[in-house]
Design a protein around this motif. Structure first.
Motif, PDB file in Angstrom:
ATOM      1  N   MET A 133      -3.912   9.287  28.684  1.00 31.19           N
ATOM      2  CA  MET A 133      -4.237  10.433  27.833  1.00 31.19           C
ATOM      3  C   MET A 133      -5.698  10.416  27.414  1.00 31.19           C
ATOM      4  O   MET A 133      -6.390  11.441  27.455  1.00 31.19           O
ATOM      5  CB  MET A 133      -3.364  10.421  26.570  1.00 31.19           C
ATOM      6  N   ALA A 134      -6.168   9.238  26.989  1.00 33.93           N
ATOM      7  CA  ALA A 134      -7.558   9.129  26.538  1.00 33.93           C
ATOM      8  C   ALA A 134      -8.524   9.434  27.680  1.00 33.93           C
ATOM      9  O   ALA A 134      -9.552  10.095  27.476  1.00 33.93           O
ATOM     10  CB  ALA A 134      -7.809   7.735  25.972  1.00 33.93           C
ATOM     11  N   SER A 139      -1.280  12.978  30.579  1.00 33.62           N
ATOM     12  CA  SER A 139      -1.614  11.550  30.613  1.00 33.62           C
ATOM     13  C   SER A 139      -2.201  11.162  31.964  1.00 33.62           C
ATOM     14  O   SER A 139      -2.920  10.161  32.069  1.00 33.62           O
ATOM     15  CB  SER A 139      -0.367  10.702  30.356  1.00 33.62           C
ATOM     16  N   THR A 150      -7.864  11.251  30.587  1.00 29.06           N
ATOM     17  CA  THR A 150      -7.769  12.613  31.123  1.00 29.06           C
ATOM     18  C   THR A 150      -8.203  13.647  30.090  1.00 29.06           C
ATOM     19  O   THR A 150      -9.034  14.505  30.371  1.00 29.06           O
ATOM     20  CB  THR A 150      -6.332  12.923  31.581  1.00 29.06           C
ATOM     21  N   GLN A 151      -7.631  13.576  28.904  1.00 27.00           N
ATOM     22  CA  GLN A 151      -7.943  14.579  27.886  1.00 27.00           C
ATOM     23  C   GLN A 151      -9.374  14.446  27.369  1.00 27.00           C
ATOM     24  O   GLN A 151      -9.961  15.409  26.876  1.00 27.00           O
ATOM     25  CB  GLN A 151      -6.940  14.486  26.744  1.00 27.00           C
ATOM     26  N   SER A 189      -0.985   5.992  26.983  1.00 30.90           N
ATOM     27  CA  SER A 189      -2.032   6.271  25.995  1.00 30.90           C
ATOM     28  C   SER A 189      -3.423   6.153  26.619  1.00 30.90           C
ATOM     29  O   SER A 189      -4.319   6.961  26.326  1.00 30.90           O
ATOM     30  CB  SER A 189      -1.899   5.320  24.805  1.00 30.90           C
ATOM     31  N   ASP A 191       0.014   8.031  22.797  1.00 28.02           N
ATOM     32  CA  ASP A 191      -0.832   8.740  21.838  1.00 28.02           C
ATOM     33  C   ASP A 191      -2.280   8.641  22.321  1.00 28.02           C
ATOM     34  O   ASP A 191      -2.806   7.544  22.522  1.00 28.02           O
ATOM     35  CB  ASP A 191      -0.677   8.096  20.454  1.00 28.02           C
ATOM     36  N   ARG A 192      -2.911   9.788  22.486  1.00 21.54           N
ATOM     37  CA  ARG A 192      -4.299   9.784  22.949  1.00 21.54           C
ATOM     38  C   ARG A 192      -5.200   8.956  22.033  1.00 21.54           C
ATOM     39  O   ARG A 192      -6.184   8.364  22.484  1.00 21.54           O
ATOM     40  CB  ARG A 192      -4.820  11.218  23.028  1.00 21.54           C
ATOM     41  N   TYR A 193      -4.885   8.924  20.755  1.00 22.85           N
ATOM     42  CA  TYR A 193      -5.752   8.252  19.781  1.00 22.85           C
ATOM     43  C   TYR A 193      -5.241   6.865  19.389  1.00 22.85           C
ATOM     44  O   TYR A 193      -5.666   6.309  18.385  1.00 22.85           O
ATOM     45  CB  TYR A 193      -5.895   9.128  18.536  1.00 22.85           C
ATOM     46  N   THR A 230     -12.436   5.373  24.883  1.00 20.95           N
ATOM     47  CA  THR A 230     -11.138   5.682  24.268  1.00 20.95           C
ATOM     48  C   THR A 230     -11.219   5.611  22.746  1.00 20.95           C
ATOM     49  O   THR A 230     -10.248   5.933  22.065  1.00 20.95           O
ATOM     50  CB  THR A 230     -10.049   4.703  24.739  1.00 20.95           C
ATOM     51  N   THR A 273       2.258  15.833  29.673  1.00 21.75           N
ATOM     52  CA  THR A 273       1.477  15.492  28.478  1.00 21.75           C
ATOM     53  C   THR A 273       0.002  15.241  28.787  1.00 21.75           C
ATOM     54  O   THR A 273      -0.742  14.795  27.918  1.00 21.75           O
ATOM     55  CB  THR A 273       2.056  14.231  27.805  1.00 21.75           C
TER      56      THR A 273
END
Length: 283
Positions: free
Chosen positions: A21-22, A50, A24-25, A18, A136-138, A168, A48
């Motif tokens: 993801m936060a 991540s 990178t995305q 997670s 989960d990114r969020y 994040t 994904t």
């Protein structure tokens, strides 16, 4: 403030994935490297978004990193820290996501100080699900993320970790390692113990009442959701923070005794008062 270009995340589970993801995305840093023994986790991390790159080699993964995040199970944090130390550049930063802090902070400060800057951390976010599949990114959006600086903590390193974590979506709060372990014993560790005890209590009636668990409604499911968490993970957490969890269990037992006494006495007013007090604190 020093610019962080490469972040290495050791352990691509729920929290590590997670965070990745936060980062990178959200385009927070230029390069996120994931390090995990499980090739499938690395492949899923790439799929994904991540991580930007993945490796099973600790040295390859952490070498040149400005920040290393130890997102491995609690019992592996100190051994992994010892393993990566020879590959870290002076001035680099290490943080962790461990659920207890007193012993980890003591050990990692002794290991890294003063050449490498260690900042203890613990996101107050999670799920009963595990693995990067649950990432989960969020996950950290509006969640509290605790940092546990001490007198040895480098102030610039603390500012850097704080700034990255805030990107994040988390709300960073700083507490001492001792305060951290007492707080999480009350609001995180005790609830897991209670959830497991409640499930086992009801499950113990299943021989006499076979349908009891299938008849349980939303209140039971909501209260016991976290009993589905990883047993080995929670064994290690409970043993690592046993003194403070036991202290919280004794506080909790006091309230159970109160309930038992007022119900046995048929004391409506006191019973109502206990429920009302909880309602007001909860609101």
């Amino acid at each position: 403030m020093k610019r962080v270009e490469k972040v290495a995340i050791v352990g691509l589970g729920l929290i590590g994935g997670s965070l990745g993801m936060a980062f990178t995305q959200g385009n927070v840093v230029e390069q996120v490297v994931g390090i995990d023994r499980d090739r499938n986790s690395l492949e899923l991390g790439l799929a994904t978004q991540s991580i930007h790159h993945g490796t099973q080699d600790l040295e390859q993964g952490v070498r040149g990193a400005d920040l290393v995040i130890l997102a491995v199970p609690l019992g592996q944090i100190v051994p992994v820290a010892r393993e990566i130390k020879p590959f870290l550049a002076p001035g680099s930063i290490v943080t962790d996501v461990g659920s207890t802090k007193v012993d980890i902070v003591k050990n990692l400060e002794e290991l890294f100080y003063p050449q490498i800057h260690y900042v203890g951390g613990h996101p107050m976010a999670g799920s009963e699900r595990a693995g990067i599949e649950a990432a989960d990114r969020y996950l950290f959006e509006n969640a509290v993320y605790l940092l546990t600086p001490t007198e040895r903590t480098d102030r610039q390193a603390l500012e850097i970790v704080t700034a990255l974590i805030e990107k994040t979506g988390a709300r960073v709060k700083t507490v001492s390692p001792e305060e951290h372990d007492l707080i999480v014993a009350a609001v995180s560790h005790l609830p897991h113990v209670i959830a497991a005890a409640l499930v086992n209590t009801v499950g113990g009636l299943a021989d006499e009442y076979p349908d009891i668990l299938t008849l349980a409604a939303g209140g039971f499911r909501d209260t016991t959701r976290i009993a589905g968490s990883n047993p080995e993970l929670w064994r290690d957490i409970c043993l690592a923070n046993a003194e403070k969890i036991i202290k919280m269990i004794r506080h909790f037992r006091h309230w159970l005794d109160q309930f038992e006494a007022v119900m046995a006495a048929g004391d409506k007013d006191t019973l109502t008062g206990i429920f009302r007090q909880a309602q007001e604190i909860r609101s």
